[in-house]
Structures are given as C-alpha cells and as structure tokens.
Design an enzyme around this catalytic site. Structure first.
Site, short mmCIF file in Angstrom:
data_model
loop_
_atom_site.label_atom_id
_atom_site.label_comp_id
_atom_site.label_asym_id
_atom_site.label_seq_id
_atom_site.Cartn_x
_atom_site.Cartn_y
_atom_site.Cartn_z
N GLY A 50 0.89 -1.24 0.12
CA GLY A 50 -0.02 -0.06 0.07
C GLY A 50 0.88 1.14 0.04
O GLY A 50 2.07 1.14 0.30
N CYS A 51 0.26 2.38 -0.05
CA CYS A 51 1.07 3.62 -0.07
C CYS A 51 1.54 3.77 1.30
O CYS A 51 2.84 4.47 1.51
CB CYS A 51 0.25 4.77 -0.44
SG CYS A 51 0.66 6.24 -0.53
#
Ligand code: PLP
Ligand code: PLP
Lengths: 138, 408, 408, 138
Positions: A50-51
């Site tokens: 994920g970011c």
C-alpha cells in the site's frame, strides 16, 4: 460455523462497543495476537504494497481447503488481517469465492475498503480471492 | 501563549474549523497538504459566478471585460505579493506541479542538450523530482542530487562541489514539506548565479508562512500553489524573469497564447499569455487574489510569529509524549512537526488521531527519497497554519498519549 | 414557441441572468465561449470548501477521505455522462486545451516519429491546431488539413484521400465553435479505424448540446471543458481508451502520478493517476459532477430540442434583419449563429449590442484559419444554451435593426 | 485652443447626450466624417493590428508640428481616431508628449483603453507618442 456466522459473531463483538477508540483497541489487540508470518514468506512475491503500509500473504492448499497466513507492518491492518483469516482460512475455494464480506462495513471500518491505496488491505482481499480461484482451477 | 493577532476571530472566517469529526471538534493539522479557505475567498467565487462570469480576453461585452479585469488584477496582486518586477512575469498554472513541469519542458527545450545536468536536492517533493527525471530521460541528461545530513539539512559544501558548467538549472525547495527546514536560498542562488546557473525555487511550503520577495532572493523561477495559501484548488503560480520567459518556447498550445495562426506558421503572443494556453481559471485567479489579500491583511510577520510560537509550544509539549521522536534537529523550522511514535506504525497513529478528531498526514509525503535517506518509510506530519491554536496542540498531545497507551 | 421544459424555471437557477447591463436586462448569447452556472454548482463549491476540504488520495483522515470520495465519484459521473467503459479512462485536466496538449505530447512520444503525419480539419479551434503544430515541429512531422467547402462543411472525399499509413492520428472537432456544424464523426472514425488510425475528438462545443456516447462513436480520445457545460472554470476532461493510455508515457510529473520514486528510477502509478500530476482541482471536479447532474436532470434530448427550436426561430427572425448574412449554409447546425451585418464591422456590431445588454462574441473566435478560408477576418457569433429564450432572440433582432440604422 | 480645451469641448458634447446609443451614434458620425487615409499609407508598416480591428496611421512633421492621418476598419474606432486627430494633429511634439488624455474616460469610453487587444486603439495612442518623440529627437 459458516462464513456468515463468523461475520455475525464479529459484528456482534464490535457492536457491543460504543466508543470508536475501544473498537480500535479491540482491533489492535487482535492484531497483536496474530501469529507472525514465517520469515521465509516475507519476500517480495508475497508482498502487497500500500502507499502507507504493507501486507504479506501466503496461501497453501490442502485437501480441498485454502489456508492463509498473513501479516502487516501496521497493527491495525494486522487486526483486519486477523479477522479475514478467521473467516477465510480453512475454507474451500468456492466458499471464499462466493462469500459476501459485509462485516467490514457493518463494524464501521469501510474506510479501509476505499480504493485509495493507503493500506494494502483491499488489494490483499483481492489477492485472497485470486488464490482461491487459482487453487480451484489447479 | 500570547499572540499578536486574535486567532479566535481569525478562526471565525473559516467555517470548516467549526466542524465535528467523529463527534469531536476538528483539529486540522494537515495544512502542508492543503489549507482551509476563509469566507471571503468562497464569497468571491460565488460573486464572480453570479455576477461577472464570462470568458476573458476575448469578447467586447461588459461581463467579459469585468472578468478580464478581475483576472488581470489578480496577476498584479500576485506580482505584489511576491514582489515581482512586472505582472507579465506572473504566469497562472494549475499548481506548483504544473509550474515546475512547464519550466522543465520549456526551459529544457530552450537551454538543455544531451549530457547537461539538472541539480536538485535530496529533500525535494516528487513534483520537483519527477519533471526533471522526465526531462533528463527525454534529453539524455543527468540529474544530480545535493546530499543532506542526518538531520535533513542541506550540505552546502557538497552543493558547491556539484556546480559546474554542465549544470543548466538548480531546482530547489524553499521549505521542505516534510521537515519544515528552510534552505539557505540567498547564498545558494548567489553561488549558482556566479556560475551563470539559473535557479528555480519550489515555494509551495513557503508562501503561506513567510514573506517572499523574489527580487531580493533573485530567484529566476518561483512556483507555488493557490490551495496551499488559503486560495482555491486548481490554480498555481509560476513567477519567472522576463528575459528567460521570452527565450523559452510555449509549453502548451491553443487559445489566447497565439498571435497569428496559419497552418503553415503560427506566431505566439507575448508573455505572460504565451504560456497560458486555453481558457484560464479566471474565477480561481480572482479568488486567489482574495486569499492573498486576506493573508496580507493579517500580515505575514504576524503569521510567522504566531506560527513560531505554536511550533515552540508544540515541540515542548510533544517532547513530553512517551516515545515521541522528532525527525531532524533543524535550526530554522517552519510550521511543520514530523515525528514518529516509537514502536507504533505512523499509519496507526494517523488513523487513531483521526478518530479523535485530529487531521494529520502520515505516509511518505510525496518525498520518498528524503524518507529513504532518513532511514524510514513513513512518518507522521503535523503542519500548522495561522488559524491553529495552542489548544490544537494540547489536543494532539493528549491524543498521542492516549494512543501510546493503546499499544502496550 | 412551445418548449418541452420550463425555461422560466430553469432560468431561476442562474442568478447571473437576472443581471442588468447598462440598465438593460442581460441577454447572454456568448455560451460557446463559456456558460453560466446554476446555483447547485456554486453551492457545491461552497459546501465542499466549508465542509470537506482536504487534499485527496493522500491522508487517512476523514476530510481527506470525503474529498477523495467526491473527486472519484465525479470521475464516475463523467464516465456515465459520456458512456465511457470504465472510470479509469477519465482523466481530469484543466480544460479542452490541456487535454489536447496532453495527447499531443504523450501520444506523440509513444507513437510518432519523424516524417509521420497528424490530420486535422480546416475548421479547428486553435487549441486543436497549435498543439499539433508544436508536436510536428518537435518531431519533424507534418500537419495535414482536411479541406472544407464554402459553407464550412468538411469534404469527406478529400478526407478519405488524406488517410495513409503515415497518418498517426486524426484530431477533429465534434462541432465547430464558429459555424456550429457537426462533423460526420461515425463515418470518419470508422474509416480512420479501418486503416488503424486512432481519432481524437474535440468535444468542447458538443457536450452541452447533445448526448455524447464515446463508445458508440468509438472515439479513441474525447476532450471537453467543464466551463462550457455549466461547470466551474479550471477543469477539463480527457477520455481515452485504456489501451492507449497504458502505452503512453506520463505528460507531467509529480504528486500522485508515481508509484515509487528513486533518484535512479521512478515507476509510475496506474491510470488514470499516471496522467494526473499534482494536487487535482478536487473541488472543481465535484462541482463539474454537479453540473453534469443538472444537465442530466433536464435531459440532453430536451435541451437539444429546445435549442433546435431556438435556432430555427433565430434564423427566421434574423433573416428579416436588413443586411443580415448568415455564415455557412449547413444542414445540421448546433446552437450557434455566426453572421455579418453587411457593411458594418463585426466589432462595431458587438460593441453596440453590448450597450443594448446583449453579449455576443465577435472576432476570429480562435479559429483564424477557418475565417481566412471563408474569406473574412472576423464575424459575429450568437451562441445559445438551454436557458436562452425566444425573447432573447427578439431582443437580438430588435438590436440589430437599431444598429443597422445607426450606420446609414 | 489648447489640448485641454479641445478635450473639454469633446466632453461637453458627449455630456449633453444621455443615452449610450446616442453617444455611439455621435462617435459613428464622427467616424464616418473622417477623411480616408491615402491608399499609399495603408501598408503593413503603418498598420497597428488589434485582435478584432486594425488601425493605420501616418505622421508627418512640418515646421515643428506633427500632422497625423489615420483610419480604421471599424467605424467606432474611426470615431475615436477622429477625436484623437482633432486633439493631436498640428501640435508640437512637446504638447503631444505632455498631454494627459482624460477625455476618453470622461466620456465613458475607457473600455477602449483596456489592455486587452480587441482594437488597436491603445497601441495607436502609444504609436502617436512614439512619432512625436522621434520627431522631437530628429
Ligand atoms: C471547439 C473548441 N475547442 C477547444 C476549445 C478550448 O477550450 P478551453 O479554452 O476551455 O481549453 C474551445 C473553446 O474555446 C472550443 O470551442
Ligand atoms: C514542497 C512541495 N512542492 C510541490 C508540491 C506540489 O504542489 P501541488 O500538488 O499543489 O502541485 C507540494 C505539495 O504537495 C509541496 O509541498
């Protein structure tokens, strides 16, 4: 218990809690209780990035059932992972593929399902389904 | 804390600050990402749409004249705000990112050749990295990076060593969006100029916090975003010296950027219009002017002073939080507190702060190389604007204490 | 005239239409330049700024999530509005001009080589000419132009002849901004595709007047501006087929368009984000979605019908004006009446109409090559939107009669 | 009459008129009465191009005075040109350079002075001053 019964169980335990912070406390406790993923699986091929956080996931197939192990670097996502494993691990591919995961929304955590890629949770969910499909077709 | 301006009455101009989040009054500490808007800015938008909305520069009718006047007056307002020599040196873009991309393309086309170098620093926002990487790839050039020390401060000597006739441009942030550190621009620009190298300054994190004078800095390009200085989204500014703009080819084509169009040969309009293709966001520019007036009325000196006090107060209070780790020991920090809570992922911190009504940002803050250099993936960033108060800090401190306890 | 929707009640949604200009009630007939905004659009802007303003895609806090949801919902709204297959194929830009420049750059980088050709028509707006000229100059390519007849209609046979393996793209307007003529896009696109040539459609003058279905058209790219369809300034749309977007390199760098940034190597985000560098105008996109909903609620069929009746009425009435010369005898005309008053310069006509409260546009309408082809420098253009009425036309007719008398 | 007296005259004749359209009627009539520019001067070097209209201007210098002839393709601009010539033609360079042209604003036509380049009027005004300066220095 089938998948929906487990979901109802989860919903109930969260419903009993009023305060947001206490709900998250429960999630954190679940996250902390998740058994760590074997180091050998913390490899790029098992990583969902994920970011802001990562999830590693490993799946195996025994006697018609899919077993998942997973971990995340954030405890809250670990808590979510804990719940997912409880629901999906040890199920047949068909059960997994047919399941309608409504508990996340019902316990008020649907923000984690948002398409923004802050955490890898949505991608992990998709990945679990992919595993199920692959095992089914194998 | 005693502040020189009345923060309570200033806050009244920002209706969003009265909002509740999960039942708690909002504490907005994500100002480095975007700022909130005062009533006057939103009113300007409404008045413009309902009173003088017509395409600019094009028609002889009254609405169009009024819209054009407002748009061009906004250009003059921006000029004065950053003390540019002429309003023709102010180009309206969509934001800092587009301003930098414009320069990367048009300056690149005019002045860069294979083998040349662009110089940036290790603490740049992606918007001041990627455009240069794209330019370098297109033109077979090299991107050079000024290193920083472990606190996140730029290494001036290393900078000096990297200058050479191959360097065609230095592109550097005024204030880091993660650390809040201010770079020694005057000295840097002076040194670059002594070797004939022009300098682009990314002012996205500076303009809302300190008074900027592009002539005093002698910056060749200065970029910032309206939405980070209490103005509307979708508008940005590129200041550039006339002499450079005149030598640069246009970036985009179409609309009012032309003089004469023939299929065989098209000639371009003069600056600034040469760089403003298509219908500009003339409502947005008028609203940006309103935001700048709002800031000027308070006064950037007062703002800086208030924010300095807030920052000192925050550092004092937050240092009392168990496990609080400030990132970077920096002498001059502006309105930004980047930190970690020991043993707790910043995503978890941010998420729980939100549930307590406190908006901060977590993640890599569009500055992955900087975080990598500092040895981390993510961090938490609390960033201030003049409407923040010591109570906001108190709330943050209490929340962090509470969160810390949840993980033991 | 009987109209199928209640124009009087629709007008109430547009406060600016109640305005007086030089003491006369405003007659706004410059809709092809920009359209007026209904209350709901401006209210959306206000609500967003005062209720859910935070940077999108970046933070875990509630305001940011709400802003992100609104922004992404706007993408879906646009998708449905033009019937795109997926919302990932909708890219937000600043306007039609930027949409076309994006394609000219990124498509050009991916697919064009020295000696290749780009095909446009003689009736293009500068925004669909100059970006291609710039591409052709940069890449040493050739711009080919489909001719039109004396009425301004595209010569299909000539078009067919110009197609060749050298042609890398056809860029064509859906509706001419001067003549209102609609091009036979389906046939043109089918023919281009039969030779493997993708097609970009400039939809700036179409979307507010007819229902557009990009899949039915099979357009590869479709561009339009929010401000021409009752939405805010500063926002535009580029629709593009996934498969093309995925092959094209990014246009601008910075912000959320990346996946991983390292100084050595940067990887890009997936579409649409790859093409949206920097903070998007997330308030503007939400307001555009509101505008599209407004249009959909009225219904484009009803709009088209009303505008057709207006146009017929206008042509009938204006033909009675002494010296009125309609430009172009066109079978299918949309919402635009371009004309000259014999012996009177169009600047004088426009200026005096303004003094009578009537806003039209005069000049070359950013389409110099078209006017040159039709043998004129300038003309007057009255252009309609659904809020215009037969009374507006009556006012225009009376004003033109009066103006005509002033010159004898 | 000096320049300011002429300006006052002009202002007065427009002030007497109430209706906008009648003011423009006067301007149109003035424009129509402007004697056409000799064809030999309608050359690119005398042309000032606005976005929507053109102005040609020719200047000559005799016995210390500047004489202007000019024309435009729009009658309204011709009317403005008529007024300008009335004020400037036959004046010394110094008179022209020192003049403060306030009549345009006072008669309510300041829109013609806007920096947008719809008509070439502003550019023409600048050009007249340039001629005056050039003659003065010659
Ligand atoms: C046909 C056409 N294309 C392109 C444009 C450019 O649109 P914008 O100025 O909004 O970028 C316009 C409007 O001016 C137009 O009418
Ligand atoms: C230092 C810096 N540069 C550039 C940007 C990009 O600004 P924008 O997204 O408004 O284009 C930002 C903000 O995100 C920033 O903080």
């Amino acid at each position: 218990m089938n998948i929906d019964e487990i979901q109802e169980n989860i919903i109930q335990s969260f419903d009993e809690i009023e305060d947001w912070m206490d709900k998250y406390q429960l999630l954190i406790d679940m996250g902390n209780s998740l058994s760590p993923l074997d180091e050998q699986y913390k490899k790029p091929q098992h990583l969902i990035e994920g970011c802001q956080s990562r999830v590693w996931i490993h799946a195996s197939y025994k006697e018609g059932k899919v077993y998942f192990e997973a971990e995340s670097d954030t405890v809250i996502v670990k808590g979510l992972v804990y719940l997912l494993l409880k629901i999906f691990s040890g199920r047949t591919p068909d059960e997994i593929l047919k399941a309608d995961l409504y508990f996340i929304e019902r316990i008020g955590l649907k923000e984690h399902l948002s398409p923004t890629r802050a955490n890898g949770f949505t991608a992990m969910l998709k990945q679990m389904r992919n595993y199920a499909l692959a095992f089914k077709l194998s | 804390m005693e502040s020189k301006f009345d923060v309570a009455s200033v806050r009244k101009q920002f209706p969003i600050l009265e909002q509740k989040v999960y039942g708690q009054p909002l504490v907005y500490l994500d100002n480095a990402a975007t700022t909130q808007k005062p009533r006057s800015v939103v009113k300007r938008i409404e008045d413009a749409y309902f009173g003088q909305n017509a395409n600019v520069h094009r028609a002889v009718h009254l609405l169009s004249q009024q819209a054009t006047e407002a748009h061009e007056a906004a250009r003059v307002e921006v000029q004065h705000f950053i003390n540019a020599a002429e309003s023709d040196e102010i180009i309206f873009t969509r934001g800092t990112t587009e301003s930098i991309n414009l320069v990367a393309f048009s300056f690149g086309e005019a002045f860069c050749r294979e083998g040349d170098e662009i110089l940036i620093s290790s603490m740049e926002h992606h918007s001041n990295i990627v455009p240069w990487q794209m330019l370098c790839e297109r033109k077979k050039m090299h991107l050079k990076v000024i290193p920083i020390d472990d606190n996140g401060c730029l290494l001036f000597d290393e900078y000096a060593k990297l200058l050479s006739p191959k360097v065609k441009l230095l592109a550097i942030t005024h204030v880091s969006n993660v650390l809040g550190v201010e770079n020694p621009l005057r000295q840097m620009i002076e040194l670059a100029h002594s070797q004939g190298i022009p300098v682009l300054v990314d002012g996205a994190q500076a303009v809302a916090h300190m008074s900027v004078d592009v002539q005093a800095l002698d910056a060749d390009f200065y970029a910032f975003s309206s939405h980070k200085i209490f103005g509307p989204t979708g508008v940005g500014v590129l200041y550039a010296k006339r002499n450079l703009l005149e030598q640069m080819p246009p970036y985009q084509g179409g609309g009012e950027m032309i003089d004469q169009v023939h299929f065989e040969k098209t000639t371009y309009n003069k600056i600034p219009f040469k760089f403003e293709a298509g219908t500009p966001d003339f409502i947005g520019t008028a609203a940006l002017a309103e935001a700048l007036r709002f800031v000027e009325e308070i006064g950037l000196d007062k703002i800086a002073e208030h924010e300095k006090q807030l920052l000192d107060y925050a550092l004092e209070k937050l240092n009392q939080v168990k496990g609080f780790q400030l990132i970077g020991k920096i002498p001059e920090r502006h309105a930004i507190v980047p930190f970690l809570l020991k043993g707790i992922h910043s995503y978890d911190v941010g998420l729980l702060l939100d549930k307590l009504g406190i908006a901060v940002r977590t993640g890599s803050h569009c500055a992955q190389p900087l975080l990598e250099r500092l040895g981390m993936d993510t961090c938490v960033r609390a960033s201030f604007a003049f409407y923040n108060t010591t109570e906001d800090i108190d709330r943050l401190q209490a929340a962090l204490n509470r969160i810390g306890n949840m993980f033991n």
